[in-house]
Write a protein that holds these residues in place. Structure first.
Motif, PDB file in Angstrom:
ATOM      1  N   HIS A 107       8.645 -21.069  -3.454  1.00  0.00           N
ATOM      2  CA  HIS A 107       8.310 -20.935  -4.875  1.00  0.00           C
ATOM      3  C   HIS A 107       8.098 -19.471  -5.254  1.00  0.00           C
ATOM      4  O   HIS A 107       8.508 -19.041  -6.349  1.00  0.00           O
ATOM      5  CB  HIS A 107       7.053 -21.748  -5.182  1.00  0.00           C
ATOM      6  N   ALA A 108       7.469 -18.687  -4.356  1.00  0.00           N
ATOM      7  CA  ALA A 108       7.219 -17.276  -4.667  1.00  0.00           C
ATOM      8  C   ALA A 108       8.500 -16.459  -4.705  1.00  0.00           C
ATOM      9  O   ALA A 108       8.578 -15.458  -5.427  1.00  0.00           O
ATOM     10  CB  ALA A 108       6.251 -16.678  -3.643  1.00  0.00           C
ATOM     11  N   THR A 109       9.501 -16.852  -3.929  1.00  0.00           N
ATOM     12  CA  THR A 109      10.766 -16.109  -3.895  1.00  0.00           C
ATOM     13  C   THR A 109      11.811 -16.690  -4.823  1.00  0.00           C
ATOM     14  O   THR A 109      12.969 -16.253  -4.791  1.00  0.00           O
ATOM     15  CB  THR A 109      11.321 -16.087  -2.470  1.00  0.00           C
ATOM     16  N   SER A 110      11.451 -17.684  -5.608  1.00  0.00           N
ATOM     17  CA  SER A 110      12.417 -18.277  -6.531  1.00  0.00           C
ATOM     18  C   SER A 110      12.431 -17.491  -7.838  1.00  0.00           C
ATOM     19  O   SER A 110      11.448 -16.878  -8.240  1.00  0.00           O
ATOM     20  CB  SER A 110      12.059 -19.740  -6.800  1.00  0.00           C
ATOM     21  N   GLY A 111      13.563 -17.512  -8.490  1.00  0.00           N
ATOM     22  CA  GLY A 111      13.686 -16.841  -9.775  1.00  0.00           C
ATOM     23  C   GLY A 111      13.936 -15.357  -9.632  1.00  0.00           C
ATOM     24  O   GLY A 111      13.601 -14.728  -8.627  1.00  0.00           O
ATOM     25  N   ARG A 112      14.557 -14.808 -10.613  1.00  0.00           N
ATOM     26  CA  ARG A 112      14.845 -13.373 -10.696  1.00  0.00           C
ATOM     27  C   ARG A 112      15.587 -12.873  -9.447  1.00  0.00           C
ATOM     28  O   ARG A 112      15.447 -11.735  -9.024  1.00  0.00           O
ATOM     29  CB  ARG A 112      13.565 -12.567 -10.911  1.00  0.00           C
ATOM     30  N   HIS A 113      16.376 -13.743  -8.848  1.00  0.00           N
ATOM     31  CA  HIS A 113      17.240 -13.377  -7.718  1.00  0.00           C
ATOM     32  C   HIS A 113      16.440 -12.726  -6.589  1.00  0.00           C
ATOM     33  O   HIS A 113      16.764 -11.647  -6.097  1.00  0.00           O
ATOM     34  CB  HIS A 113      18.359 -12.437  -8.179  1.00  0.00           C
ATOM     35  N   ARG A 114      15.364 -13.405  -6.169  1.00  0.00           N
ATOM     36  CA  ARG A 114      14.526 -12.861  -5.106  1.00  0.00           C
ATOM     37  C   ARG A 114      14.696 -13.593  -3.780  1.00  0.00           C
ATOM     38  O   ARG A 114      13.907 -13.402  -2.866  1.00  0.00           O
ATOM     39  CB  ARG A 114      13.051 -12.908  -5.527  1.00  0.00           C
ATOM     40  N   ARG A 115      15.725 -14.424  -3.671  1.00  0.00           N
ATOM     41  CA  ARG A 115      15.955 -15.123  -2.410  1.00  0.00           C
ATOM     42  C   ARG A 115      16.336 -14.164  -1.282  1.00  0.00           C
ATOM     43  O   ARG A 115      16.176 -14.486  -0.107  1.00  0.00           O
ATOM     44  CB  ARG A 115      17.065 -16.158  -2.589  1.00  0.00           C
ATOM     45  N   TRP A 116      16.836 -12.990  -1.625  1.00  0.00           N
ATOM     46  CA  TRP A 116      17.245 -12.039  -0.594  1.00  0.00           C
ATOM     47  C   TRP A 116      16.055 -11.541   0.229  1.00  0.00           C
ATOM     48  O   TRP A 116      16.236 -11.015   1.338  1.00  0.00           O
ATOM     49  CB  TRP A 116      17.954 -10.845  -1.231  1.00  0.00           C
ATOM     50  N   VAL A 117      14.832 -11.738  -0.294  1.00  0.00           N
ATOM     51  CA  VAL A 117      13.654 -11.329   0.471  1.00  0.00           C
ATOM     52  C   VAL A 117      13.557 -12.136   1.760  1.00  0.00           C
ATOM     53  O   VAL A 117      13.144 -11.608   2.808  1.00  0.00           O
ATOM     54  CB  VAL A 117      12.383 -11.494  -0.384  1.00  0.00           C
ATOM     55  N   LEU A 118      13.947 -13.401   1.732  1.00  0.00           N
ATOM     56  CA  LEU A 118      13.933 -14.216   2.942  1.00  0.00           C
ATOM     57  C   LEU A 118      14.873 -13.646   3.992  1.00  0.00           C
ATOM     58  O   LEU A 118      14.563 -13.658   5.194  1.00  0.00           O
ATOM     59  CB  LEU A 118      14.315 -15.653   2.605  1.00  0.00           C
ATOM     60  N   ALA A 119      16.029 -13.150   3.557  1.00  0.00           N
ATOM     61  CA  ALA A 119      16.962 -12.531   4.498  1.00  0.00           C
ATOM     62  C   ALA A 119      16.380 -11.255   5.101  1.00  0.00           C
ATOM     63  O   ALA A 119      16.566 -10.974   6.288  1.00  0.00           O
ATOM     64  CB  ALA A 119      18.298 -12.235   3.796  1.00  0.00           C
ATOM     65  N   VAL A 120      15.661 -10.485   4.289  1.00  0.00           N
ATOM     66  CA  VAL A 120      15.012  -9.268   4.803  1.00  0.00           C
ATOM     67  C   VAL A 120      13.965  -9.622   5.844  1.00  0.00           C
ATOM     68  O   VAL A 120      13.859  -8.972   6.894  1.00  0.00           O
ATOM     69  CB  VAL A 120      14.391  -8.462   3.645  1.00  0.00           C
ATOM     70  N   TRP A 121      13.187 -10.672   5.598  1.00  0.00           N
ATOM     71  CA  TRP A 121      12.200 -11.099   6.588  1.00  0.00           C
ATOM     72  C   TRP A 121      12.885 -11.539   7.885  1.00  0.00           C
ATOM     73  O   TRP A 121      12.378 -11.284   8.976  1.00  0.00           O
ATOM     74  CB  TRP A 121      11.365 -12.231   6.023  1.00  0.00           C
ATOM     75  N   GLY A 122      14.031 -12.211   7.758  1.00  0.00           N
ATOM     76  CA  GLY A 122      14.764 -12.603   8.956  1.00  0.00           C
ATOM     77  C   GLY A 122      15.253 -11.409   9.746  1.00  0.00           C
ATOM     78  O   GLY A 122      15.204 -11.396  10.988  1.00  0.00           O
ATOM     79  N   VAL A 123      15.729 -10.373   9.047  1.00  0.00           N
ATOM     80  CA  VAL A 123      16.171  -9.153   9.728  1.00  0.00           C
ATOM     81  C   VAL A 123      14.987  -8.474  10.407  1.00  0.00           C
ATOM     82  O   VAL A 123      15.105  -7.951  11.529  1.00  0.00           O
ATOM     83  CB  VAL A 123      16.865  -8.209   8.732  1.00  0.00           C
ATOM     84  N   GLU A 124      13.840  -8.455   9.747  1.00  0.00           N
ATOM     85  CA  GLU A 124      12.636  -7.887  10.375  1.00  0.00           C
ATOM     86  C   GLU A 124      12.292  -8.612  11.670  1.00  0.00           C
ATOM     87  O   GLU A 124      11.986  -7.976  12.698  1.00  0.00           O
ATOM     88  CB  GLU A 124      11.459  -7.965   9.405  1.00  0.00           C
ATOM     89  N   PHE A 125      12.332  -9.929  11.651  1.00  0.00           N
ATOM     90  CA  PHE A 125      12.012 -10.699  12.852  1.00  0.00           C
ATOM     91  C   PHE A 125      12.993 -10.395  13.979  1.00  0.00           C
ATOM     92  O   PHE A 125      12.584 -10.180  15.134  1.00  0.00           O
ATOM     93  CB  PHE A 125      12.043 -12.189  12.514  1.00  0.00           C
TER      94      PHE A 125
END
Length: 246
Positions: free
Chosen positions: A63-81
């Protein structure tokens, strides 16, 4: 009066029809008769509660990453991991193959600044992983890392978690500065890269040990130098994108 004893294993010719002579079996039979469920083991409710908490965190993060095209943050977290995992493996490889235990508990690393960069990599990976975990939990509580207006940055996030996030951010900043100093010294004070063996790290470690025994200067660990350089360059960008996108 004669009584008839029914033995299901002999009449039906099937095993398992009679419950075992144990208190748990009788208890389960009684629960089945009255239509209730048998009591769960003590650890099952705790696992179910933990699963509910994880599900709530995932739902809130989505829900926090929804809207305003913020789904890419999940990909950034995956790259960090994945980056943290790769950095940890590189440091473990360096310590396992090139830092043997010779006298007591102290390591005798064969590469110039190899042990220092390896321990720095493990420390920065542990701090970074904790920082990432706290960031995800704060994002699930609607925490705003970079407020775009004058709204409150808390909005339901617990204060101890915010203090932990700030402390880890300061620790990452200090660790980043230490890494830059170590990397600069490794690139300027050490000799060329260590000889690498195509047949594995153990043979490469034997080659380095032979060179040191012959009086040659300690070579630089190319693996740790490249991993540390890439981490110093990528870590600010990944953390900035992963936190500013919320």
């Amino acid at each position: 009066m004669q009584a008839t004893h029914f033995v299901p294993d002999e009449i039906v010719r099937q095993h398992g029809l009679r419950e075992s002579a144990a208190l748990s079996s009788h208890t389960n039979f009684a629960h089945e008769v009255v239509g209730s469920q048998p009591p769960l083991p003590p650890f099952v409710p705790e696992l179910l509660a933990c699963a509910d908490e994880v599900r709530d965190v995932l739902r809130n993060v989505l829900h926090a990453t929804s809207g305003r095209h913020r789904r890419w943050v999940l990909a950034v977290w995956g790259v960090e991991f994945l980056w943290i995992l790769g950095l940890t493996l590189a440091a473990a490889f360096e310590l396992w193959h090139f830092c043997p235990l010779e006298e007591g508990p102290l390591l005798a690393c064969q590469h110039c600044f190899g042990g220092a960069l390896a321990f720095w990599s493990l420390a920065i990976a542990a701090t970074w992983s904790w920082h990432l975990q706290v960031s995800v939990l704060l994002a699930s509580r609607n925490f705003v890392f970079l407020p775009r207006r004058k709204e409150s940055v808390v909005r339901g996030a617990p204060l101890p978690a915010i203090r932990t996030f700030v402390g880890l951010s300061v620790a990452l900043l200090i660790g980043f500065a230490i890494g830059v100093v170590l990397l600069f010294r490794a690139l300027t004070e050490c000799s060329g890269p260590a000889p690498m063996s195509s047949r594995g790290g153990r043979l490469a470690g034997e080659a380095v040990a032979a060179a040191l025994a012959a009086g040659a200067p300690a070579p630089r660990s190319e693996l740790m130098a490249q991993a540390s350089l890439a981490t110093v360059l990528a870590m600010p960008a990944l953390i900035g994108l992963g936190r500013a996108g919320i």
